[in-house]
Design a protein around this motif. Structure first.
Motif, PDB file in Angstrom:
ATOM      1  N   ALA A 275       2.514  -1.142  -6.899  1.00 48.60           N
ATOM      2  CA  ALA A 275       1.200  -0.493  -6.693  1.00 48.60           C
ATOM      3  C   ALA A 275       0.690   0.042  -5.559  1.00 48.60           C
ATOM      4  O   ALA A 275      -0.554   0.934  -5.237  1.00 48.60           O
ATOM      5  CB  ALA A 275       0.377  -1.919  -7.145  1.00 48.60           C
ATOM      6  N   PHE A 276       1.398  -0.417  -4.080  1.00 49.99           N
ATOM      7  CA  PHE A 276       0.685   0.639  -2.780  1.00 49.99           C
ATOM      8  C   PHE A 276       1.668   2.003  -2.662  1.00 49.99           C
ATOM      9  O   PHE A 276       0.940   2.618  -1.752  1.00 49.99           O
ATOM     10  CB  PHE A 276       1.284  -0.103  -2.083  1.00 49.99           C
ATOM     11  N   ALA A 277       2.309   2.308  -3.463  1.00 51.12           N
ATOM     12  CA  ALA A 277       2.608   3.503  -3.676  1.00 51.12           C
ATOM     13  C   ALA A 277       1.190   4.235  -3.743  1.00 51.12           C
ATOM     14  O   ALA A 277       1.537   5.714  -3.676  1.00 51.12           O
ATOM     15  CB  ALA A 277       3.978   4.490  -4.457  1.00 51.12           C
ATOM     16  N   ALA A 278       0.052   4.176  -4.738  1.00 53.32           N
ATOM     17  CA  ALA A 278      -0.650   5.048  -5.788  1.00 53.32           C
ATOM     18  C   ALA A 278      -1.478   3.851  -4.759  1.00 53.32           C
ATOM     19  O   ALA A 278      -2.923   5.502  -4.937  1.00 53.32           O
ATOM     20  CB  ALA A 278      -0.803   4.268  -7.164  1.00 53.32           C
ATOM     21  N   LEU A 279      -1.598   3.849  -2.998  1.00 47.07           N
ATOM     22  CA  LEU A 279      -2.768   3.054  -2.933  1.00 47.07           C
ATOM     23  C   LEU A 279      -2.617   2.935  -1.550  1.00 47.07           C
ATOM     24  O   LEU A 279      -3.031   1.688  -0.985  1.00 47.07           O
ATOM     25  CB  LEU A 279      -3.312   1.945  -3.710  1.00 47.07           C
ATOM     26  N   ALA A 280      -1.692   3.390  -0.347  1.00 47.82           N
ATOM     27  CA  ALA A 280      -1.355   3.225   0.378  1.00 47.82           C
ATOM     28  C   ALA A 280      -2.370   3.176   1.663  1.00 47.82           C
ATOM     29  O   ALA A 280      -2.860   2.513   2.625  1.00 47.82           O
ATOM     30  CB  ALA A 280      -0.204   4.379   0.828  1.00 47.82           C
ATOM     31  N   PRO A 281      -3.258   4.254   1.285  1.00 47.15           N
ATOM     32  CA  PRO A 281      -5.057   3.555   2.141  1.00 47.15           C
ATOM     33  C   PRO A 281      -5.704   2.627   2.449  1.00 47.15           C
ATOM     34  O   PRO A 281      -6.098   2.209   3.284  1.00 47.15           O
ATOM     35  CB  PRO A 281      -5.859   4.577   2.158  1.00 47.15           C
ATOM     36  N   HIS A 282      -5.875   2.160   1.349  1.00 47.86           N
ATOM     37  CA  HIS A 282      -6.591   0.751   0.519  1.00 47.86           C
ATOM     38  C   HIS A 282      -5.506   0.258   0.890  1.00 47.86           C
ATOM     39  O   HIS A 282      -6.186  -1.249   1.291  1.00 47.86           O
ATOM     40  CB  HIS A 282      -6.934   0.917  -0.380  1.00 47.86           C
ATOM     41  N   ALA A 283      -4.522  -0.154   1.004  1.00 45.75           N
ATOM     42  CA  ALA A 283      -3.443  -1.108   1.577  1.00 45.75           C
ATOM     43  C   ALA A 283      -3.716  -1.062   2.714  1.00 45.75           C
ATOM     44  O   ALA A 283      -3.588  -1.908   3.552  1.00 45.75           O
ATOM     45  CB  ALA A 283      -1.859  -1.325   1.270  1.00 45.75           C
ATOM     46  N   SER A 284      -2.977  -0.512   3.749  1.00 48.84           N
ATOM     47  CA  SER A 284      -2.886  -0.279   4.993  1.00 48.84           C
ATOM     48  C   SER A 284      -4.763  -0.984   5.751  1.00 48.84           C
ATOM     49  O   SER A 284      -4.892  -1.692   6.250  1.00 48.84           O
ATOM     50  CB  SER A 284      -3.618   1.273   5.301  1.00 48.84           C
ATOM     51  N   ALA A 285      -6.074  -0.638   5.127  1.00 50.51           N
ATOM     52  CA  ALA A 285      -7.069  -0.063   5.757  1.00 50.51           C
ATOM     53  C   ALA A 285      -7.786  -2.045   5.538  1.00 50.51           C
ATOM     54  O   ALA A 285      -7.815  -3.012   6.476  1.00 50.51           O
ATOM     55  CB  ALA A 285      -8.477  -0.162   4.851  1.00 50.51           C
ATOM     56  N   ALA A 286      -7.169  -3.139   4.015  1.00 54.29           N
ATOM     57  CA  ALA A 286      -6.578  -3.934   4.014  1.00 54.29           C
ATOM     58  C   ALA A 286      -6.629  -5.434   4.948  1.00 54.29           C
ATOM     59  O   ALA A 286      -6.400  -5.833   5.135  1.00 54.29           O
ATOM     60  CB  ALA A 286      -6.737  -3.695   2.185  1.00 54.29           C
ATOM     61  N   VAL A 287      -4.967  -4.363   5.222  1.00 50.65           N
ATOM     62  CA  VAL A 287      -4.636  -4.966   6.553  1.00 50.65           C
ATOM     63  C   VAL A 287      -4.862  -5.810   7.566  1.00 50.65           C
ATOM     64  O   VAL A 287      -4.362  -6.247   7.995  1.00 50.65           O
ATOM     65  CB  VAL A 287      -2.864  -5.194   5.715  1.00 50.65           C
ATOM     66  N   GLN A 288      -5.494  -3.916   7.949  1.00 49.48           N
ATOM     67  CA  GLN A 288      -6.230  -3.868   8.839  1.00 49.48           C
ATOM     68  C   GLN A 288      -7.274  -4.528   9.242  1.00 49.48           C
ATOM     69  O   GLN A 288      -7.187  -5.398  10.113  1.00 49.48           O
ATOM     70  CB  GLN A 288      -6.407  -2.279   9.110  1.00 49.48           C
ATOM     71  N   ALA A 289      -7.799  -5.003   7.563  1.00 44.21           N
ATOM     72  CA  ALA A 289      -9.185  -6.240   7.824  1.00 44.21           C
ATOM     73  C   ALA A 289      -8.582  -7.592   8.742  1.00 44.21           C
ATOM     74  O   ALA A 289      -9.083  -8.184   9.452  1.00 44.21           O
ATOM     75  CB  ALA A 289      -9.692  -5.572   6.977  1.00 44.21           C
ATOM     76  N   LEU A 290      -7.326  -8.191   8.146  1.00 49.05           N
ATOM     77  CA  LEU A 290      -6.872  -9.928   7.791  1.00 49.05           C
ATOM     78  C   LEU A 290      -6.387  -9.292   8.905  1.00 49.05           C
ATOM     79  O   LEU A 290      -6.313 -10.489   9.659  1.00 49.05           O
ATOM     80  CB  LEU A 290      -5.661  -9.615   7.210  1.00 49.05           C
ATOM     81  N   ASP A 291      -5.859  -8.158   9.464  1.00 46.32           N
ATOM     82  CA  ASP A 291      -5.222  -8.398  11.507  1.00 46.32           C
ATOM     83  C   ASP A 291      -6.426  -8.669  12.308  1.00 46.32           C
ATOM     84  O   ASP A 291      -6.473  -9.587  13.169  1.00 46.32           O
ATOM     85  CB  ASP A 291      -4.614  -7.098  11.724  1.00 46.32           C
ATOM     86  N   ALA A 292      -7.823  -8.022  11.784  1.00 47.01           N
ATOM     87  CA  ALA A 292      -8.811  -8.560  12.328  1.00 47.01           C
ATOM     88  C   ALA A 292      -9.740  -9.223  12.049  1.00 47.01           C
ATOM     89  O   ALA A 292     -10.717 -10.320  12.814  1.00 47.01           O
ATOM     90  CB  ALA A 292      -9.730  -7.481  12.249  1.00 47.01           C
ATOM     91  N   GLY A 293      -9.611 -10.372  11.053  1.00 45.34           N
ATOM     92  CA  GLY A 293      -9.676 -11.571  10.921  1.00 45.34           C
ATOM     93  C   GLY A 293     -10.778 -11.478  10.006  1.00 45.34           C
ATOM     94  O   GLY A 293     -11.363 -12.752   9.750  1.00 45.34           O
ATOM     95  N   ASP A 294     -11.082 -10.656   9.244  1.00 46.07           N
ATOM     96  CA  ASP A 294     -12.330 -10.650   7.991  1.00 46.07           C
ATOM     97  C   ASP A 294     -11.571 -10.495   6.975  1.00 46.07           C
ATOM     98  O   ASP A 294     -11.478  -9.776   6.031  1.00 46.07           O
ATOM     99  CB  ASP A 294     -12.861  -8.303   8.623  1.00 46.07           C
ATOM    100  N   THR A 295     -11.644 -11.500   6.042  1.00 45.47           N
ATOM    101  CA  THR A 295     -11.285 -11.773   5.228  1.00 45.47           C
ATOM    102  C   THR A 295     -12.549 -11.217   3.682  1.00 45.47           C
ATOM    103  O   THR A 295     -11.857 -10.545   2.547  1.00 45.47           O
ATOM    104  CB  THR A 295     -10.864 -13.193   4.856  1.00 45.47           C
TER     105      THR A 295
END
Length: 400
Positions: A275-295
């Motif tokens: 699924a993340f092949a189709a959604l790479a930008p969203h997957a990246s941004a979501a993990v960036q949010a987790l990195d920042a502690g913003d669930t």
């Protein structure tokens, strides 16, 4: 205001306003809170003989450019997996070349790469356990020599040859002992490949899970993690909670990944998803949010994509590759909607229409105007004219 024409199973046309792409930025630093891989597809030459059973003729420029797209978002690439049409059109020669080319590209940009190791280069349908071990080792050494990490895929040959759980324990022990560095195991469920029924020695998920965990426990220093693709969140969590600290759980659940990746106080899953092949930008941004502690932002970004993924992976699930390639085409990552083995014909127009609707709704159309034009061109090719709709003024203003 651009309107997207949608079509349902009765042939009825409706129109929806074209939404803007999500505003997402590429990461400035490596993603840290989760290890995330997108299982990438392959792009064939559009003019090739892309018929079932024909040797795969890959457009290497577009195929490798797609991998650079994934890396540019901070994700790793999982290559030569089922998303790349292993056992569904990608033949042994193309698989070998894909591994060597992807490994070279990954090295050139410092991209993270793991690739599938299987036994599918063996033409015979039935082989002995010893031959299964030798076949695994052959691909294992080829992959390691190329410089790529290893995902030890579930083998159809092993599923046919094994009679007991001990057979699985033996094969994995001998193959893992030949590995030069820790590998990721892969348990692929029957929704993806019906010929893998009873893998790890039992059709009972709990019994098979115990065998898998024994394989990991007996080979701790050789196993970096396991990717579970059973589309069963409960089973994944049950195994995840019993893993040794040395092994990660990589979710392969394209139906429930939002909650599995977020996790809870008892742990979380990393990700290795088609699924993340189709959604790479969203997957990246979501993990960036987790990195920042913003669930909350993580859920806002990734939550709406799950319905899209569920449509892409709808039964028969093994045709999900069609949806991945379709979105790649809509988003401008390949010039033609074509697939190895003619698999672009595996989904109906109403099925693709629902992908368009859901991608539009969650902002996954990266270049909306291009996507709209390409989708309408496909409809027109099939004799379907644009829907005549009037968008209410307040709705048009909200979407402007």
């Amino acid at each position: 205001m651009t309107t997207l024409t949608l079509i349902d199973e009765t042939g009825t046309r409706t129109g929806v306003p074209l939404a803007a792409a999500s505003i997402i930025s590429k990461p400035r630093h490596p993603l840290t809170s989760r290890a995330v891989y997108a299982a990438a597809h392959v792009v064939p030459k559009a003019w090739a003989d892309n018929l079932p059973g024909a040797p795969a003729e890959i457009d290497w420029d577009q195929t490798l450019a797609f991998r650079h797209h994934v890396w540019s978002w901070g994700l790793g690439v999982a290559d030569a997996m089922d998303t790349a049409q292993r056992n569904m059109g990608l033949d042994a020669a193309a698989t070998r070349e894909l591994i060597s080319r992807s490994a070279a590209e990954a090295a050139s940009v410092g991209g993270r790469l793991v690739v599938g190791v299987n036994t599918d280069h063996v033409d015979e349908e039935h082989i002995s356990l010893d031959e299964v071990i030798d076949a695994y080792k052959e691909q294992l050494h080829l992959t390691e020599d190329a410089g790529a990490g290893v995902v030890l895929m579930a083998s159809r040959h092993l599923a046919r040859a094994a009679r007991t759980a001990d057979d699985y324990r033996r094969v994995y022990r001998e193959v893992l002992q030949a590995a030069g560095s820790p590998v990721i195991l892969h348990w692929l469920g029957t929704a993806f490949d019906p010929s893998l029924a009873g893998y790890f020695g039992s059709a009972d998920i709990d019994v098979a899970s115990s065998t898998l965990l024994q394989v990991i426990e007996y080979n701790r220093e050789r196993v970096a993690g396991v990717k579970m693709s059973l589309l069963d969140a409960g089973a994944e969590i049950a195994v995840r909670e019993r893993l040794p600290e040395s092994a990660r759980m990589f979710t392969g659940d394209d139906f429930h990944y939002v909650g599995l990746i977020e996790g809870d106080e008892r742990g979380h899953s990393d990700a290795l998803l088609g699924a993340f092949a189709a959604l790479a930008p969203h997957a990246s941004a979501a993990v960036q949010a987790l990195d920042a502690g913003d669930t909350a932002r993580y859920r806002d970004l990734l939550g709406p994509t799950e319905a899209l993924s569920q449509q892409i992976f709808a039964a028969p699930t093994y045709y999900y590759k069609t949806g991945v390639a379709f979105l790649s085409w809509l988003n401008g990552h390949q010039s033609a909607f074509s697939m190895v083995g003619g698999l672009h014909a595996a989904r109906s127009l109403p099925h693709l229409s629902e992908i368009v609707r859901l991608a539009n709704a969650c902002g996954a159309l990266e270049r909306p105007e291009l996507a709209a034009a390409r989708w309408q061109s496909l409809l027109t090719l099939n004799g379907i004219e644009p829907a005549e709709v009037t968008i209410e003024a307040d709705l048009a203003e909200a979407l402007a």
